[in-house]
Design a protein around this motif. Structure first.
Motif, PDB file in Angstrom:
ATOM      1  N   PHE A 151       0.728  -1.019  -0.001  1.00 24.97           N
ATOM      2  CA  PHE A 151      -0.094  -0.028  -0.182  1.00 24.97           C
ATOM      3  C   PHE A 151       0.959   1.141   0.011  1.00 24.97           C
ATOM      4  CE2 PHE A 151      -4.435  -1.145   1.250  1.00 24.97           C
ATOM      5  CZ  PHE A 151      -4.276  -2.379   1.079  1.00 24.97           C
ATOM      6  N   VAL A 152       0.330   2.377  -0.631  1.00 27.02           N
ATOM      7  CA  VAL A 152       1.180   3.635  -0.461  1.00 27.02           C
ATOM      8  C   VAL A 152       0.510   4.381   0.623  1.00 27.02           C
ATOM      9  CG1 VAL A 152       1.744   5.680  -2.113  1.00 27.02           C
ATOM     10  CG2 VAL A 152       1.529   3.422  -3.072  1.00 27.02           C
ATOM     11  N   TYR A 153       1.161   5.101   1.463  1.00 33.57           N
ATOM     12  CA  TYR A 153       1.053   5.855   2.484  1.00 33.57           C
ATOM     13  C   TYR A 153       0.587   7.389   2.158  1.00 33.57           C
ATOM     14  CZ  TYR A 153       1.152   8.381   7.026  1.00 33.57           C
ATOM     15  OH  TYR A 153       0.982   9.060   7.970  1.00 33.57           O
ATOM     16  N   MET A 154      -0.555   7.570   2.050  1.00 27.08           N
ATOM     17  CA  MET A 154      -0.973   9.034   1.618  1.00 27.08           C
ATOM     18  C   MET A 154      -1.132  10.040   2.733  1.00 27.08           C
ATOM     19  SD  MET A 154      -0.983   8.811  -1.733  1.00 27.08           S
ATOM     20  CE  MET A 154      -1.514  10.454  -2.326  1.00 27.08           C
ATOM     21  N   PHE A 217      -2.931   4.156  -7.744  1.00 26.00           N
ATOM     22  CA  PHE A 217      -2.125   3.215  -7.117  1.00 26.00           C
ATOM     23  C   PHE A 217      -2.560   1.850  -6.699  1.00 26.00           C
ATOM     24  CE2 PHE A 217      -0.631   7.512  -5.536  1.00 26.00           C
ATOM     25  CZ  PHE A 217       0.706   7.571  -6.444  1.00 26.00           C
ATOM     26  N   GLY A 218      -3.875   1.703  -6.860  1.00 22.29           N
ATOM     27  CA  GLY A 218      -4.602   0.484  -6.627  1.00 22.29           C
ATOM     28  C   GLY A 218      -4.736   0.288  -5.085  1.00 22.29           C
ATOM     29  N   GLN A 219      -3.716   0.333  -4.098  1.00 22.01           N
ATOM     30  CA  GLN A 219      -3.931   0.301  -2.726  1.00 22.01           C
ATOM     31  C   GLN A 219      -3.134   1.343  -2.081  1.00 22.01           C
ATOM     32  OE1 GLN A 219      -3.284  -4.330  -2.052  1.00 22.01           O
ATOM     33  NE2 GLN A 219      -1.706  -3.569  -2.785  1.00 22.01           N
ATOM     34  N   ILE A 220      -4.161   2.242  -1.154  1.00 23.65           N
ATOM     35  CA  ILE A 220      -3.370   3.408  -0.353  1.00 23.65           C
ATOM     36  C   ILE A 220      -3.927   3.366   0.928  1.00 23.65           C
ATOM     37  CG2 ILE A 220      -3.122   4.786  -2.537  1.00 23.65           C
ATOM     38  CD1 ILE A 220      -5.566   5.834   0.102  1.00 23.65           C
ATOM     39  N   TYR A 221      -3.311   3.971   1.847  1.00 21.09           N
ATOM     40  CA  TYR A 221      -4.113   3.998   3.078  1.00 21.09           C
ATOM     41  C   TYR A 221      -3.402   5.634   3.706  1.00 21.09           C
ATOM     42  CZ  TYR A 221       0.432   3.403   5.573  1.00 21.09           C
ATOM     43  OH  TYR A 221       1.818   3.464   6.321  1.00 21.09           O
ATOM     44  N   THR A 222      -4.329   6.469   4.494  1.00 19.49           N
ATOM     45  CA  THR A 222      -4.011   7.176   5.252  1.00 19.49           C
ATOM     46  C   THR A 222      -3.827   7.122   6.574  1.00 19.49           C
ATOM     47  OG1 THR A 222      -6.268   8.220   5.960  1.00 19.49           O
ATOM     48  CG2 THR A 222      -5.684   8.666   3.502  1.00 19.49           C
TER      49      THR A 222
END
Lengths: 478, 478
Positions: A151-154, A217-222
């Motif tokens: 996952f990409v941290y946004m 990105f398909g998968q991210i999280y905050t």
């Protein structure tokens, strides 16, 4: 350069008879001879053995609870009970005094209410040392979980111009002056003169922006702060709290439930492994606290049991409609013990109903799905029945709602229809609608209230005790 | 439950002739035959080979740039150049159309300015995929660095009542109404009626609260949003940005410098290892961009060279006083090429001076220490000379100030003297002063502007291109 050894390392050391230097704060000083010293690196104190015959009396007097000292001495095998090593002091230096009469933290048990007033010092107690170490571990575990899964941290914005989500009352953010407020010709506040050229607020959720990123990105999280300007003076609400919001493209409600359950188990298991001492301490603290309650109000499970129970069991999944049937025929509903009786389908569930399901009926975490559309947000995906949406709430024992999420409505026509029905202006959310206009795809996500997670894993009961400096109505101290 | 394979995994797979399912967004579609598909899991696209003879024409027409599709097919060894594997499509489903005439991202190079207006879609380009993957990696590396060293992650408050730090203009946070503002008898705004019962702002730094925690846990760090309501429309300033602020008890300025250098090297090295493709892409992007500049303005080092150079060299440490000597005798000062000529000791250094020291004189990161007290904050520790304070600024090539920090004034009498001199009210900071009253100890810390770090590691030149949705004067879109 200051060189010192951490007490955590020394307590696990067997390098006896070597010279060491430790620095920390005095917890207690017994018989002019034994200092319990803590440097925050762990819950445990190291015992400093003072050669009181050869220590000047005015120095001994300054070794008071709360004082910061530096000790040079020899690491020796302890003769006392309860610890393996001592430091035999060769020299002691006072770094910072602590007037024993004035220092608020006496070597006795203080109430949590008292410590809340001393939030700047409460980190120095065992309870808050443990709570914030667990909080740290949970935060790190969350980052590690999502990082491992790609996952990409946004960082979604804290200041937003959008107030369209309708998640609750918002705080205004402004640089305008109350005394010289610029006005339009019609006499309205002229926000074009404000810093951002428009009215802005503190965000209530990063979800809408998170969706934009997930669609790339398909998968991210905050993982960031969110805000509610609600006048809630409860043990479960804060005006400023931290939230984790993953969002996944090419995912439906079932993927979403699986992700949430995997995450919860991962982070609880991480805390159990990495905070053994802290959780053991909090477990005992809770047992002591429970003893003050009447028998029937005590929890059947200890803190550690409760955490392990969550790891070992599948979360119970059922629909809102099934839950309503259970509640309707439940004893407290039949006997009219609920404050809000469950009469018909469509009712919003109250905390008493959620707790009944989780704590009495299923006795484990519960995922409720497919709620009536009218009690949920505009962006949740309409089910084929036209009545319910693909929402999920995850309910935890003692906490109630820990997670709220849904599959998102990816169909442009369905989404704009709901927005119109709920009076949400499309112009303001043009950028959100663009994701449905260009390459829309099924996607889903949820929000986890971080402090509720910390409450659950620490066994604390007031949310103000698991965040450093709580913000709530009429309080922004420190 | 939706099942699909990530393109990142498939590109590294050799499981030829197995059936796979991929979902993603169409980047390009050549000759009605070759789809370049991207799902955000990596920068690379997978090539989908379409059996165009057996695919309905109306489906082929809908395979446009930006459309989301689902493909079932067979993983095969690629016959083309540049990739090892293809997916031979057996069936293609359109998940979300993308009208080729309307979709803003055409398969060509767009300017960064244009993409800034489309910040909700720019994540779908190679450049921003790379930038935000690197940003993610840097954020994770920071958490990992501090976690490994036993620091506690603190969430310091975003809403504060304290405006005493004087770090810059602040945003007001309020629920008061501009039209019906409550007033005291004297006609002043009655903030006792506001949500928190007092005037509140968005934080400019978590340092003061961080110090409270460091004086209990020994080592803490923050990583959260901070705010400046300054009317700065530059390529290096944001109104909302993320900051990392470690704070360490029993530490002096030298410990502080070492921690900062260790951290910078750790996170740069993490990014180089974990974002090879992304940094290689950004390296080439920068080379292309440099080619448009006149020869003498081009950087001597490529992005990768610059990053490696930082890892391989010790940061240059020198005092402010030494720096002034160098600057005074420098060519641009002698030749009056500086806008602000360096004349005497005490002058605040401007960006042109910092860049000269870093980029021309030392050609590596520089740590400047021991600044004149009058140009630094009240909480910085007074040196024995009575003129300078134990401050440090870390300057990076192309960026300027990356880190600002100091040893803190732990001596109560010195601290309150400075506060009086600088008109900082002691009553408001009673909780801060309590740390000096009870068990004070030497301690130090610093602040790292996260977006400046991302700028440096990505080689981007405008800070608005390294945060998802930038906030700056007159702009709070999305």
């Amino acid at each position: 350069m200051i060189q010192r050894e951490k007490i955590k390392d020394l307590l696990n050391s067997t390098a006896f008879d070597t010279e060491v230097k430790v620095m920390g704060w005095v917890r207690t000083f017994r018989n002019n001879q034994f200092i319990a010293l803590n440097d925050g690196s762990c819950m445990g104190n190291i015992q400093i053995v003072v050669d009181f015959a050869n220590t000047p009396e005015d120095l001994l007097k300054r070794i008071t609870t709360g004082a910061a000292i530096s000790v040079t001495g020899t690491l020796v095998e302890s003769l006392g009970k309860g610890q393996k090593v001592d430091v035999k002091a060769a020299s002691i230096e006072i770094l910072g005094d602590s007037n024993a009469e004035e220092y608020p933290l006496q070597p006795k048990k203080h109430s949590l209410e008292f410590l809340r007033e001393k939030a700047h010092l409460r980190f120095r107690t065992n309870t808050f040392n443990a709570v914030f170490k667990v909080r740290h571990a949970l935060a790190f575990a969350i980052h590690q979980f999502y990082n491992e899964r790609g996952f990409v941290y946004m960082h979604t914005p804290v200041i937003t111009a959008s107030d369209a989500e309708g998640a609750g009352e918002m705080f205004k953010v402004t640089t305008l002056d109350f005394d010289k407020t610029p006005r339009t010709d019609e006499g309205k506040v002229d926000f074009s003169e404000d810093f951002f050229g428009r009215a802005t607020n503190l965000t209530v959720s990063g979800q809408l922006e998170g969706e934009l990123a997930a669609m790339a990105f398909g998968q991210i999280y905050t993982f960031g702060p969110t805000f509610r300007a609600e006048n809630s003076n409860t043990t479960r609400h804060l005006a400023e709290f931290w939230m984790i919001e993953p969002e996944v493209a090419f995912a439906d409600l079932e993927n979403n439930m699986q992700l949430a359950e995997d995450m919860m188990k991962y982070v609880i298991s991480y805390a159990l492994e990495n905070c053994k001492d802290e959780i053991a301490f909090l477990n005992d603290r809770l047992l002591e606290e429970e003893k003050t309650k009447p028998q029937q109000e005590r929890s059947e499970l200890s803190l550690v049991d409760k955490l392990n129970f969550c790891l070992e069991n599948e979360f119970q999944r059922l629909t809102y409609t099934e839950a309503i049937q259970i509640l309707k025929h439940s004893k407290p509903n039949q006997k009219k013990q609920f404050k809000y009786l469950i009469d018909e389908w469509g009712a919003d569930l109250q905390s008493e109903h959620e707790r009944y399901l989780v704590e009495k009926h299923f006795k484990k975490p519960v995922i409720l799905t497919d709620y009536p559309k009218d009690i949920k947000s505009f962006y949740m995906r309409m089910n084929d029945d036209g009545k319910t949406v693909a929402a999920m709430d995850i309910l935890f024992p003692g906490i109630g709602e820990m997670i709220g999420g849904s599959q998102r409505e990816e169909r442009m026509d369905m989404l704009t229809k709901r927005m119109d029905e709920m009076n949400i202006p499309q112009e303001e959310l043009w950028w959100y609608l663009d994701t449905r206009r260009f390459g829309s795809a099924p996607h889903a996500g949820f929000g986890l209230g971080f402090e509720r997670l910390v409450l659950f894993v620490t066994g604390m009961t007031n949310i103000r005790d698991v965040i450093a400096f709580p913000r709530f109505p009429k309080s922004a101290e420190f």
